[in-house]
Motif scaffolding. Structure first.
Motif, short mmCIF file in Angstrom:
data_model
loop_
_atom_site.label_atom_id
_atom_site.label_comp_id
_atom_site.label_asym_id
_atom_site.label_seq_id
_atom_site.Cartn_x
_atom_site.Cartn_y
_atom_site.Cartn_z
N SER A 1 0.84 -1.19 0.00
CA SER A 1 0.00 0.00 0.00
C SER A 1 0.88 1.24 0.00
O SER A 1 1.64 1.47 0.93
N GLY A 2 0.81 2.00 -1.05
CA GLY A 2 1.56 3.25 -1.13
C GLY A 2 2.98 3.10 -1.61
O GLY A 2 3.75 4.05 -1.54
N GLY A 3 3.38 1.92 -2.09
CA GLY A 3 4.76 1.83 -2.57
C GLY A 3 5.23 0.43 -2.87
O GLY A 3 4.48 -0.44 -3.29
N LEU A 4 6.52 0.22 -2.59
CA LEU A 4 7.19 -1.03 -2.90
C LEU A 4 8.08 -1.40 -1.72
O LEU A 4 8.78 -0.55 -1.16
N SER A 5 8.07 -2.67 -1.36
CA SER A 5 8.94 -3.17 -0.31
C SER A 5 10.07 -3.96 -0.96
O SER A 5 9.84 -4.76 -1.87
N ALA A 6 11.30 -3.71 -0.49
CA ALA A 6 12.48 -4.43 -0.99
C ALA A 6 13.21 -5.02 0.21
O ALA A 6 13.60 -4.29 1.12
N ALA A 7 13.39 -6.34 0.22
CA ALA A 7 14.08 -7.01 1.32
C ALA A 7 15.01 -8.06 0.75
O ALA A 7 14.65 -8.77 -0.20
N GLY A 8 16.21 -8.15 1.32
CA GLY A 8 17.15 -9.15 0.85
C GLY A 8 18.57 -8.79 1.26
O GLY A 8 18.77 -8.16 2.30
N HIS A 9 19.52 -9.19 0.43
CA HIS A 9 20.91 -8.91 0.78
C HIS A 9 21.70 -8.45 -0.45
O HIS A 9 21.38 -8.78 -1.58
N ILE A 10 22.76 -7.69 -0.14
CA ILE A 10 23.63 -7.10 -1.14
C ILE A 10 25.06 -7.43 -0.72
O ILE A 10 25.41 -7.29 0.46
N THR A 11 25.89 -7.84 -1.68
CA THR A 11 27.26 -8.24 -1.38
C THR A 11 28.23 -7.59 -2.35
O THR A 11 27.95 -7.52 -3.55
N ALA A 12 29.34 -7.10 -1.80
CA ALA A 12 30.39 -6.51 -2.63
C ALA A 12 31.74 -6.74 -1.97
O ALA A 12 31.85 -6.72 -0.75
N GLY A 13 32.75 -6.94 -2.77
CA GLY A 13 34.10 -7.08 -2.25
C GLY A 13 34.74 -5.71 -2.08
O GLY A 13 34.46 -4.79 -2.85
N TRP A 14 35.55 -5.54 -1.05
CA TRP A 14 36.24 -4.28 -0.82
C TRP A 14 37.73 -4.51 -0.71
O TRP A 14 38.19 -5.62 -0.52
N ARG A 15 38.48 -3.43 -0.81
CA ARG A 15 39.94 -3.46 -0.69
C ARG A 15 40.36 -2.27 0.16
O ARG A 15 39.87 -1.16 -0.03
N GLY A 16 41.29 -2.52 1.10
CA GLY A 16 41.80 -1.46 1.96
C GLY A 16 43.14 -1.85 2.54
O GLY A 16 43.52 -3.02 2.51
N PRO A 17 43.87 -0.88 3.09
CA PRO A 17 45.20 -1.17 3.62
C PRO A 17 45.15 -1.71 5.05
O PRO A 17 44.29 -1.35 5.84
#
Length: 186
Positions: A65-81
């Motif tokens: 009602s009134g929009g959209l629901s988004a549920a789940g997971h997001i994954t990304a690799g990172w790099r740092g010192p």
């Protein structure tokens, strides 16, 4: 209805949701999540998601009602010192999300829902940025670190035997002067 396409974008046509919830999976280049106006990359301090890497998105989308629901997971690799020896380290940012998209979103609480589609990119970008480490990344090697320059180890060893009581911290000198002044007062 499941949609699985490694080349899928983060723009979801709302007509796909007319029959009920769907699972939306996408693998997008991290460079696509850069802010268009300033070319800002996915970066917090010295830690970043490399532009040539990919971000995986797996969401359940549902019209509410009134929009959209988004549920789940997001994954990304990172790099740092490394915080100690500065060798590049890799890690994984995993964000669990549960967000709402609305035609007239409340600032900071919802994302904009367009009449024909939902643009998931702003949500994905923010979720990944919030999961990047903002503190120094711990060295994966035990002490002594094989990548630590030996001359820094020697400088540390020279002062390791000094008695800290004999060498007060110079930042406390003004306070110590005040204490001595009060003790001498009648």
């Amino acid at each position: 209805m499941n949609r699985r396409d490694p080349e899928r974008s983060l723009s979801v046509p709302l007509r796909l949701l007319e029959r009920g919830p769907i699972t939306w999976s996408a693998t997008v280049p991290a460079a696509d999540l850069a802010e268009a106006d300033d070319g800002d990359r996915l970066r917090i301090a010295d830690v970043e998601v490399p532009s040539d890497s990919e971000v995986d998105v797996e969401l359940t989308l549902e019209l509410i009602s009134g929009g959209l629901s988004a549920a789940g997971h997001i994954t990304a690799g990172w790099r740092g010192p490394c915080a100690r020896c500065w060798i590049p380290l890799d890690g994984q940012a995993c964000a669990n999300v549960r967000e709402v998209f609305a035609a007239t979103p409340r600032e900071g609480e919802q994302y904009r829902l367009h009449p024909e589609h939902a643009d998931l990119a702003p949500m994905v970008r923010e979720a990944i940025l919030l999961e990047l480490p903002i503190e120094a990344i711990a060295c994966p090697y035990p002490d002594p670190c094989p990548n630590h320059p030996p001359d820094l180890d020697q400088a540390t060893d020279e002062h390791a035997h000094d008695d800290p009581a004999e060498q007060p911290d110079p930042r406390w000198a003004p306070l110590e002067a005040l204490r001595r002044g009060q003790a001498e007062s009648p």
